[in-house]
Design an enzyme around this catalytic site. Sequence first.
Site, PDB file in Angstrom:
ATOM      1  N   GLY A 100       0.798  -1.215   0.000  1.00  7.39           N
ATOM      2  CA  GLY A 100       0.000   0.000   0.000  1.00  7.39           C
ATOM      3  C   GLY A 100       0.828   1.260   0.000  1.00  7.39           C
ATOM      4  O   GLY A 100       0.295   2.350  -0.137  1.00  7.39           O
ATOM      5  N   CYS A 101       2.136   1.155   0.217  1.00  8.02           N
ATOM      6  CA  CYS A 101       2.975   2.339   0.333  1.00  8.02           C
ATOM      7  C   CYS A 101       3.824   2.487  -0.914  1.00  8.02           C
ATOM      8  O   CYS A 101       4.657   1.643  -1.206  1.00  8.02           O
ATOM      9  CB  CYS A 101       3.864   2.237   1.572  1.00  8.02           C
ATOM     10  SG  CYS A 101       4.922   3.660   1.816  1.00  8.02           S
ATOM     11  N   GLY A 102       3.658   3.597  -1.622  1.00 13.68           N
ATOM     12  CA  GLY A 102       4.430   3.805  -2.829  1.00 13.68           C
ATOM     13  C   GLY A 102       5.650   4.662  -2.624  1.00 13.68           C
ATOM     14  O   GLY A 102       6.404   4.908  -3.552  1.00 13.68           O
TER      15      GLY A 102
END
Length: 269
Positions: free
Chosen positions: A107-109
């Site tokens: 979920g973390c870019g």
Amino acid sequence: MMETRRPLPRLSFQAGALRAGSRVLPAEVAVALSYNGSTHAVMMATPADLVDFAYGFSLTEGIATPDEIASVDVVETAQGIDLQIWLTEAAAARQAKRRRSMAGPVGCGLCGIDSLEEALRLPRPIAPSDFALTPAQVMQAVADLPAHQPLHDATRAAHCAAFWTAGAIVAAREDVGRHNALDKLIGSLIRTPRGPGALVLTCRTSIDMVQKACVFGAPVLIAVSAPTATAVDAAEAAGLTLIALARPDGFECFTHPHRIASSEAAHVA
């Protein structure tokens, strides 16, 4: 190649009763992106279209253009998959100067970016073109998207990124991570160019998705969910047409609406 999905047992509560059964779930494995023998990032991803992932990630993260990648080897290990990417000398020197660790959840870019300036960097401006599409074509692109989501159909747990041009979706990639899906799609498109078109996403649009779209050079980004305010600001500054909350019966355009043609015959150039 590792499996992309598998059935697992579970209990289902329906109509007031518990029932035993199984559900097909997507695989999520650690994928290391190594450049010239040194690991640059580890992402949790679906083990499919990994060469596309290597090319797309390298481009959108500013590491290398396609012609600066000499080869890509997909190496399975006991812990996951190592994408061994070999760069030309100039690209390798550039990559060594900006290495960062990106190990983190799908979920973390922006995991591992070490400065606020890098996280909020202005996207690359979109090159001028005559590409446009009609409202009917925007809605048709969204309506056609489910036909390109076999992993989501089987698992209900995968994102999709697709490319619309000349009246149809011509390429699509899926992954448990929305950033990974877009990188895989971009990697496939830079290896087999399709001309100008629109990116179509099943996820929300954050600033990093806008940054990736602009590095690729797509003039239009269509998403089924709402964008963040920062993503809208970035798209406006870059000249990207950002369409969101798109459904088969309507959508909202937040930036540069001149690419939505008023006639039913959109011009592509």
